[in-house]
Design an enzyme around this catalytic site. Structure first.
Site, short mmCIF file in Angstrom:
data_model
loop_
_atom_site.label_atom_id
_atom_site.label_comp_id
_atom_site.label_asym_id
_atom_site.label_seq_id
_atom_site.Cartn_x
_atom_site.Cartn_y
_atom_site.Cartn_z
N TYR A 37 -2.56 1.03 10.65
CA TYR A 37 -3.27 -0.36 10.63
C TYR A 37 -3.72 -0.38 11.92
O TYR A 37 -4.71 -1.10 12.33
CB TYR A 37 -2.03 -1.34 10.40
CG TYR A 37 -1.14 -1.22 9.12
CD1 TYR A 37 -1.98 -0.85 8.12
CD2 TYR A 37 0.20 -1.24 9.05
CE1 TYR A 37 -1.44 -0.79 6.52
CE2 TYR A 37 0.70 -1.17 7.77
CZ TYR A 37 -0.08 -1.09 6.59
OH TYR A 37 0.59 -0.75 5.45
N ILE A 41 0.88 -1.13 0.01
CA ILE A 41 -0.04 -0.08 0.12
C ILE A 41 0.83 1.32 -0.11
O ILE A 41 1.83 1.08 0.86
CB ILE A 41 -0.92 -0.03 1.32
CG1 ILE A 41 -1.98 1.26 1.18
CG2 ILE A 41 -0.30 -0.09 2.42
CD1 ILE A 41 -3.16 1.13 2.38
N ALA A 42 0.52 2.10 -0.83
CA ALA A 42 1.45 3.42 -0.93
C ALA A 42 0.56 4.41 -1.60
O ALA A 42 -0.12 4.32 -2.28
CB ALA A 42 2.64 3.24 -1.67
N GLU A 72 2.83 -7.50 7.08
CA GLU A 72 4.54 -7.19 7.68
C GLU A 72 4.44 -5.65 7.54
O GLU A 72 4.16 -4.97 6.35
CB GLU A 72 5.26 -8.06 7.16
CG GLU A 72 5.24 -9.52 7.74
CD GLU A 72 4.73 -10.54 6.52
OE1 GLU A 72 4.65 -10.09 5.46
OE2 GLU A 72 4.38 -11.54 7.04
N ASN A 106 8.26 1.99 10.57
CA ASN A 106 7.42 2.61 9.74
C ASN A 106 6.31 2.71 10.72
O ASN A 106 5.25 2.29 10.72
CB ASN A 106 7.01 1.67 8.65
CG ASN A 106 6.15 2.52 7.75
OD1 ASN A 106 5.65 3.68 7.82
ND2 ASN A 106 6.32 1.89 6.12
C1 LIG Z 1 1.45 4.72 4.97
C2 LIG Z 1 0.75 5.55 3.86
C3 LIG Z 1 0.09 4.70 3.00
C4 LIG Z 1 -0.21 6.46 4.70
O1 LIG Z 1 -1.16 6.87 3.68
P1 LIG Z 1 -1.76 8.45 3.73
O2 LIG Z 1 -2.35 8.75 2.70
O3 LIG Z 1 -0.69 9.45 4.09
O4 LIG Z 1 -2.29 8.23 5.28
P2 LIG Z 1 -3.94 9.13 5.42
O5 LIG Z 1 -3.55 10.61 5.38
O6 LIG Z 1 -4.66 8.20 5.00
O7 LIG Z 1 -3.94 8.94 7.26
C5 LIG Z 1 -4.67 7.74 7.72
C6 LIG Z 1 -3.83 7.30 9.22
O8 LIG Z 1 -2.58 7.16 8.87
C7 LIG Z 1 -1.75 7.57 10.05
N1 LIG Z 1 -0.89 8.70 9.72
C8 LIG Z 1 -0.64 9.27 8.39
N2 LIG Z 1 0.13 10.03 8.18
C9 LIG Z 1 0.71 10.01 9.86
C10 LIG Z 1 1.86 10.91 10.27
N3 LIG Z 1 2.41 11.65 9.60
N4 LIG Z 1 2.21 10.34 11.58
C11 LIG Z 1 1.50 9.51 12.11
N5 LIG Z 1 0.44 8.72 11.68
C12 LIG Z 1 0.09 9.10 10.42
C13 LIG Z 1 -2.75 8.02 11.12
O9 LIG Z 1 -3.29 6.88 11.77
C14 LIG Z 1 -3.81 8.58 9.94
O10 LIG Z 1 -5.17 8.50 10.65
P3 LIG Z 1 -5.31 10.08 11.34
O11 LIG Z 1 -5.61 11.06 10.11
O12 LIG Z 1 -6.76 9.68 12.00
O13 LIG Z 1 -4.43 10.30 12.41
C15 LIG Z 1 1.75 6.57 3.24
O14 LIG Z 1 2.39 7.20 4.20
C16 LIG Z 1 2.82 5.98 2.45
O15 LIG Z 1 2.61 5.65 1.36
N6 LIG Z 1 3.86 5.64 2.81
C17 LIG Z 1 5.09 4.94 2.30
C18 LIG Z 1 4.68 3.67 1.78
C19 LIG Z 1 4.50 2.71 3.02
O16 LIG Z 1 5.44 2.79 4.14
N7 LIG Z 1 3.76 1.78 3.19
C20 LIG Z 1 3.21 0.77 3.97
C21 LIG Z 1 3.89 -0.46 3.88
S1 LIG Z 1 3.65 -1.29 5.29
#
Ligand SMILES: CC(C)(COP(=O)(O)OP(=O)(O)OC[C@H]1O[C@@H](n2cnc3c(N)ncnc32)[C@H](O)[C@@H]1OP(=O)(O)O)[C@@H](O)C(=O)NCCC(=O)NCCS
Length: 221
Positions: A152, A106-107, A140, A145
């Site tokens: 999650y 997921i990204a 995993e 991270n």
């Molecule tokens: C992980 C990832 C998919 C989250 O996507 P995102 O669109 O930024 O996240 P969202 O805006 O939907 O946030 C959803 C939740 O994620 C968590 N979150 C998002 N950004 C965060 C931050 N900067 N710090 C802490 N928690 C965070 C929070 O729980 C948030 O819920 P909240 O808004 O109620 O606090 C994104 O950061 C990403 O692509 N990361 C790189 C790839 C990766 O690490 N993938 C996971 C592999 S296991």
């Protein structure tokens, strides 16, 4: 911006790989994606798209591509009318093993993070897992991270051990996370509540004007 989820197709692989390169240090080949996309009875992949106009309802998207959008998209994007022209800003996948749905990836594109798209994708993956008759979800994640782990945890995944040196690039451990059974009334109620909040957030963002950075609106480059 309006964000919406669709099943990934082979045409999407290039855009998905661009987000993958910006997000991960080990990459999948186009052939790996093709193989996954050609195994829909066990693997489901989705993409999130960002559109400056509201997308048509899911059931109408196919015919509408040749109707309403056919007239709107050329004006917005200056080329052939198709939902395929609406940029992909995130993707994810789930794989079924017996009754377990494994979130494989997921990204979200770095410039679109923090807007609820990761959460929208996770919801889409949970729907796909339910459709595949998964009873429980697992994944995993790198122990470092914390951002992904927060996402999650919000959706009921809980740590259940580690896989030492799981990641080959730097030898980092993986944290293993599992949900409780996802078909129970308790989990479904949790999901309903989280979705209500997410959709309210996304509606608010869709109605807010896009911030202008360096004279360029995100997503319109
Ligand atoms: C992980 C990832 C998919 C989250 O996507 P995102 O669109 O930024 O996240 P969202 O805006 O939907 O946030 C959803 C939740 O994620 C968590 N979150 C998002 N950004 C965060 C931050 N900067 N710090 C802490 N928690 C965070 C929070 O729980 C948030 O819920 P909240 O808004 O109620 O606090 C994104 O950061 C990403 O692509 N990361 C790189 C790839 C990766 O690490 N993938 C996971 C592999 S296991």
């Amino acid at each position: 911006m309006y964000y919406f989820i669709e099943r990934m197709t082979e045409e999407d692989i290039e855009q998905v790989q661009a987000i993958e390169r910006a997000s991960f240090s080990t990459l999948w080949s186009a052939n790996t994606y093709r193989h996954e996309l050609r195994s829909p009875s066990t693997s489901r992949y989705i993409v999130a798209r960002a559109s400056p106009i509201p997308p048509p309802p899911r059931a109408e998207r196919q015919p509408v591509r040749r109707g309403l959008l056919a007239s709107l998209l050329p004006a917005l994007f200056g080329q052939q009318p198709s939902l395929r022209d609406v940029p992909i800003v995130g993707y994810g996948g789930v794989w079924l093993s017996v009754d377990e749905g494994h979130i494989t990836t997921i990204a979200v594109a770095p410039e679109y993070r923090g807007r609820g798209i990761g959460e929208l994708l996770l919801n889409g993956l949970i729907d796909q897992a339910l459709d595949l008759h998964a009873d429980v979800l697992t994944l995993e994640v790198r122990v470092s991270n914390v951002v992904a782990q927060q996402l999650y945890l919000k959706y009921g995944f809980r740590p259940a051990g580690t896989r030492p040196r799981y990641y080959t690039d730097n030898g980092e451990d993986a944290l293993i996370m599992w949900t409780d059974p996802i078909r129970t009334p308790a989990y479904q109620e949790k999901l309903r509540h989280l979705r209500e909040r997410l959709f309210a957030r996304l509606r608010e963002e869709a109605e807010a004007p896009e911030p202008v950075r360096n004279g360029v609106r995100p997503g319109m480059q």
